[in-house]
Design an enzyme around this catalytic site. Structure first.
Site, PDB file in Angstrom:
ATOM      1  N   ASP A 176       0.844  -1.193   0.000  1.00  0.00           N
ATOM      2  CA  ASP A 176       0.000   0.000   0.000  1.00  0.00           C
ATOM      3  C   ASP A 176       0.883   1.248   0.000  1.00  0.00           C
ATOM      4  OD1 ASP A 176      -3.218   0.514   0.970  1.00  0.00           O
ATOM      5  OD2 ASP A 176      -1.815   2.198   1.080  1.00  0.00           O
ATOM      6  N   ILE A 177       0.492   2.241  -0.768  1.00  0.00           N
ATOM      7  CA  ILE A 177       1.290   3.458  -0.904  1.00  0.00           C
ATOM      8  C   ILE A 177       1.264   4.307   0.376  1.00  0.00           C
ATOM      9  CG2 ILE A 177      -0.471   5.054  -1.799  1.00  0.00           C
ATOM     10  CD1 ILE A 177       1.563   5.797  -4.009  1.00  0.00           C
ATOM     11  N   VAL A 210     -10.846   3.075  -3.820  1.00  0.00           N
ATOM     12  CA  VAL A 210     -10.511   2.494  -5.130  1.00  0.00           C
ATOM     13  C   VAL A 210     -11.568   1.443  -5.448  1.00  0.00           C
ATOM     14  CG1 VAL A 210      -8.789   1.300  -6.511  1.00  0.00           C
ATOM     15  CG2 VAL A 210      -8.044   2.904  -4.721  1.00  0.00           C
ATOM     16  N   ASN A 225     -13.080  -3.050   2.376  1.00  0.00           N
ATOM     17  CA  ASN A 225     -13.990  -1.922   2.534  1.00  0.00           C
ATOM     18  C   ASN A 225     -14.981  -1.882   1.378  1.00  0.00           C
ATOM     19  OD1 ASN A 225     -12.682  -0.915   4.875  1.00  0.00           O
ATOM     20  ND2 ASN A 225     -11.090   0.006   3.603  1.00  0.00           N
ATOM     21  N   HIS A 231     -10.486  -5.190  -3.255  1.00  0.00           N
ATOM     22  CA  HIS A 231      -9.146  -5.465  -2.747  1.00  0.00           C
ATOM     23  C   HIS A 231      -9.229  -5.838  -1.283  1.00  0.00           C
ATOM     24  CE1 HIS A 231     -10.054  -1.151  -2.528  1.00  0.00           C
ATOM     25  NE2 HIS A 231      -9.416  -1.162  -1.369  1.00  0.00           N
ATOM     26  N   HIS A 233      -7.116  -5.780   2.188  1.00  0.00           N
ATOM     27  CA  HIS A 233      -5.968  -5.224   2.909  1.00  0.00           C
ATOM     28  C   HIS A 233      -5.418  -6.296   3.856  1.00  0.00           C
ATOM     29  CE1 HIS A 233      -6.902  -0.801   2.225  1.00  0.00           C
ATOM     30  NE2 HIS A 233      -8.091  -1.320   1.972  1.00  0.00           N
TER      31      HIS A 233
END
Ligand code: 5GP
Length: 117
Positions: free
Chosen positions: A30-31, A97, A88, A101, A103
Site C-alpha cells: 500500500d502506498i 478504489v 472496505n 481489494h 488489505h
C-alpha cells in the site's frame, strides 16, 4: 475496462511494489501504509468494483485473495503473531478504489477500529 488505479497497476501502466503474483491475484504494498506490513491483494482478471457487486459465481475470487494473503503471512513469518484482513465496501467503509481489494495488515499489535465519533 478497469479504469481504476489498480487497473493501471495490473497493466503495469504505473509502478507498484509487487510482492506476490499468480494467475488470478496480484499483491503489492500500500502506498500509504497503516501498519508496518500493509499489502493489498486484488483480482487480476476480473473487474468487480465493490463487494456488493460480487456475483455468486465470482465467490472463489475472494477466497483466492484470502488464501494468497494467508500464504504471504506464513512466508513472511508473521502468521503466528497474527494479522488482520479488511475489505472496505463503499463510502461509509472508506473505500476509495473501486476494484475489490483485500488489505493485509500486520507487524504490530493492531488497535480496534470502528465508527469515528
Ligand atoms: P480502500 O480505502 O479503497 O479500501 O483502499 C485503497 C488503498 O489503496 C488505500 O489504502 C490507499 O493507500 C491505496 N492506494 C491508493 N492509490 C495507490 C497507488 O497508486 N499505489 C498503491 N500501492 N496503493 C494505493
Amino acid at each position: 475496462m478497469n479504469d481504476t488505479i489498480f487497473g493501471k497497476i495490473i497493466r503495469r501502466e504505473i509502478p507498484a511494489q509487487i510482492v506476490y503474483e499468480d494467475e488470478d491475484v496480484l499483491a503489492f504494498k500500500d502506498i500509504a501504509p497503516q501498519a508496518p506490513v500493509h499489502v493489498l491483494f486484488i483480482p487480476k482478471q476480473v473487474h468487480v468494483p465493490t463487494l456488493d457487486d460480487l456475483k455468486p459465481d465470482q465467490a472463489a475470487l475472494v477466497g483466492k485473495l484470502v488464501l494468497a494473503a494467508a500464504e504471504y503471512a506464513r512466508q513472511e513469518g508473521f502468521a503466528e503473531n497474527g494479522y488482520r484482513v479488511v475489505m472496505n465496501c463503499r463510502e461509509d467503509a472508506g473505500q476509495t478504489v473501486y476494484h475489490i481489494h483485500l488489505h493485509l495488515l500486520a507487524g504490530a499489535a493492531l488497535g480496534y477500529f470502528g465508527a469515528a465519533g
